[in-house]
Enzyme design. Sequence first.
Site, PDB file in Angstrom:
ATOM      1  CB  SER A 183      47.500  36.027  45.612  1.00  0.00           C
ATOM      2  OG  SER A 183      47.760  34.750  45.071  1.00  0.00           O
ATOM      3  CG  HIS A 240      49.152  38.048  42.010  1.00  0.00           C
ATOM      4  ND1 HIS A 240      50.076  38.740  41.250  1.00  0.00           N
ATOM      5  CD2 HIS A 240      49.802  36.952  42.468  1.00  0.00           C
ATOM      6  CE1 HIS A 240      51.230  38.087  41.257  1.00  0.00           C
ATOM      7  NE2 HIS A 240      51.092  36.991  41.980  1.00  0.00           N
ATOM      8  CG  ASP A 247      50.416  33.365  42.417  1.00  0.00           C
ATOM      9  OD1 ASP A 247      51.343  34.064  41.977  1.00  0.00           O
ATOM     10  OD2 ASP A 247      49.808  33.606  43.473  1.00  0.00           O
ATOM     11  CG  MET A 266      52.627  28.082  40.973  1.00  0.00           C
ATOM     12  SD  MET A 266      52.805  27.686  42.713  1.00  0.00           S
ATOM     13  CE  MET A 266      52.301  29.238  43.471  1.00  0.00           C
ATOM     14  CG  HIS A 311      53.707  35.498  39.578  1.00  0.00           C
ATOM     15  ND1 HIS A 311      53.856  35.380  40.948  1.00  0.00           N
ATOM     16  CD2 HIS A 311      54.942  35.240  39.056  1.00  0.00           C
ATOM     17  CE1 HIS A 311      55.105  35.056  41.232  1.00  0.00           C
ATOM     18  NE2 HIS A 311      55.783  34.954  40.113  1.00  0.00           N
ATOM     19  CG  MET A 313      55.914  31.513  39.863  1.00  0.00           C
ATOM     20  SD  MET A 313      55.115  31.437  41.473  1.00  0.00           S
ATOM     21  CE  MET A 313      53.472  31.954  41.022  1.00  0.00           C
ATOM     22  CG  MET A 342      59.108  36.312  43.470  1.00  0.00           C
ATOM     23  SD  MET A 342      57.328  36.385  43.530  1.00  0.00           S
ATOM     24  CE  MET A 342      56.943  35.274  44.894  1.00  0.00           C
ATOM     25  N   GLY A 356      56.213  29.648  45.035  1.00  0.00           N
ATOM     26  CA  GLY A 356      55.692  28.279  45.087  1.00  0.00           C
ATOM     27  C   GLY A 356      54.508  28.099  46.011  1.00  0.00           C
ATOM     28  CG  PHE A 357      54.267  26.279  48.625  1.00  0.00           C
ATOM     29  CD1 PHE A 357      53.287  25.303  48.449  1.00  0.00           C
ATOM     30  CD2 PHE A 357      55.572  26.000  48.232  1.00  0.00           C
ATOM     31  CE1 PHE A 357      53.613  24.073  47.886  1.00  0.00           C
ATOM     32  CE2 PHE A 357      55.901  24.772  47.664  1.00  0.00           C
ATOM     33  CZ  PHE A 357      54.923  23.801  47.494  1.00  0.00           C
ATOM     34  N   GLY A 358      51.726  29.972  49.110  1.00  0.00           N
ATOM     35  CA  GLY A 358      51.236  31.092  49.905  1.00  0.00           C
ATOM     36  C   GLY A 358      51.574  30.862  51.375  1.00  0.00           C
ATOM     37  CG  ASP A 418      53.699  37.560  44.860  1.00  0.00           C
ATOM     38  OD1 ASP A 418      53.010  37.229  45.850  1.00  0.00           O
ATOM     39  OD2 ASP A 418      53.694  36.913  43.782  1.00  0.00           O
ATOM     40  N   GLY A 419      54.495  38.204  48.383  1.00  0.00           N
ATOM     41  CA  GLY A 419      54.911  37.202  49.357  1.00  0.00           C
ATOM     42  C   GLY A 419      54.968  37.745  50.774  1.00  0.00           C
ATOM     43  N   GLY A 420      54.126  37.201  51.642  1.00  0.00           N
ATOM     44  CA  GLY A 420      54.174  37.576  53.052  1.00  0.00           C
ATOM     45  C   GLY A 420      53.675  38.977  53.354  1.00  0.00           C
ATOM     46  CB  SER A 474      47.589  33.572  53.498  1.00  0.00           C
ATOM     47  OG  SER A 474      48.839  34.189  53.563  1.00  0.00           O
TER      48      SER A 474
HETATM   49  C1  DX5 Z   1      53.843  32.616  45.843  1.00  0.00           C
HETATM   50  C2  DX5 Z   1      52.888  33.434  45.023  1.00  0.00           C
HETATM   51  C3  DX5 Z   1      52.149  34.465  45.775  1.00  0.00           C
HETATM   52  C4  DX5 Z   1      51.277  33.964  46.882  1.00  0.00           C
HETATM   53  C5  DX5 Z   1      51.426  34.960  47.996  1.00  0.00           C
HETATM   54  O1  DX5 Z   1      54.676  31.903  44.989  1.00  0.00           O
HETATM   55  O2  DX5 Z   1      53.558  34.082  43.969  1.00  0.00           O
HETATM   56  O3  DX5 Z   1      51.399  35.300  44.896  1.00  0.00           O
HETATM   57  O4  DX5 Z   1      49.916  33.876  46.574  1.00  0.00           O
HETATM   58  O5  DX5 Z   1      50.800  34.444  49.116  1.00  0.00           O
HETATM   59  P1  DX5 Z   1      50.941  35.143  50.528  1.00  0.00           P
HETATM   60  O6  DX5 Z   1      50.389  36.534  50.406  1.00  0.00           O
HETATM   61  O7  DX5 Z   1      50.119  34.262  51.406  1.00  0.00           O
HETATM   62  O8  DX5 Z   1      52.396  35.142  50.880  1.00  0.00           O
HETATM   63 ZN    ZN Z   2      52.456  35.588  42.747  1.00  0.00          ZN
END
Ligand code: DX5
Ligand code: ZN
Length: 218
Positions: free
Chosen positions: A9, A34, A36, A38, A67, A69, A142, A147-149, A180-182, A203
């Site tokens: 991402s 990817h 994002d 927003m 993606h 959002m 998700m 919203g945030f990485g 997607d996420g974590g 991240s």
């Molecule tokens: C969050 C995004 C993700 C984000 C994931 O809203 O959709 O794509 O970049 O970041 P990580 O891998 O750090 O959770």
């Molecule tokens: Zn995403």
Amino acid sequence: MDDLIIAPSVLSLDYSNLQSQLDEVKKSGAQWLHFDVMDGHFVPNLTFGPDLLKGIKKASPLYLDVHLMVNDPVFFSDIFANAGADLITFHCEALGNDMKKVSDLLDHIHKCGIKAGVVVKPKTPVQILEPVLDKMDLVLVMSVEPGFGGQSFMPDMLPKLSWLKDYRENHHLGYRIEIDGGINDQTAKLAREAGADVLVAGSYVFKNDICDAVDSLR
Ligand code: DX5
Ligand code: ZN
């Protein structure tokens, strides 16, 4: 669907080193980027517009997974299709979980000549997508609140992946299952075992050596 796709991402990319980071992602063997989007309304964060996508498309040969959002995915899907997206996913929640509207937007994105899919937030049951699964190229689950990485993976999202995998098999469908996420080396393993075949990682990829991180997700 045996071939695993890794989708770093660009939310976590170091923009002071854009070209070298994109080159490193290519070298790592990751197949997708990817992206994002927003809008500051659907989620409390603001990211990229179509011009940045156009720039990334020039700077990298990788497949562009967008993606959305945003509160108005109907409006923004045209904009990002024209900017060079290869695949657009949008949140069903942004359309009030109205499957007629979801179906129409999937058709519209396909008419733009690109792939289309739907994203579900953690609190949205994936089963509501049942009437439109046969139209989808990909379903994105998700595993954090969008919203945030840099947030922690929610393990209670794993049953959504298993359900999607079983449904695909039982109904002979062909959509991909993206998470997607974590995602890191540990959670990637859990997600793959449950059925994911596309792993988004922000991240974890960009805060480590990119090639080593991508390797460890496989
Ligand atoms: C969050 C995004 C993700 C984000 C994931 O809203 O959709 O794509 O970049 O970041 P990580 O891998 O750090 O959770
Ligand atoms: Zn995403």
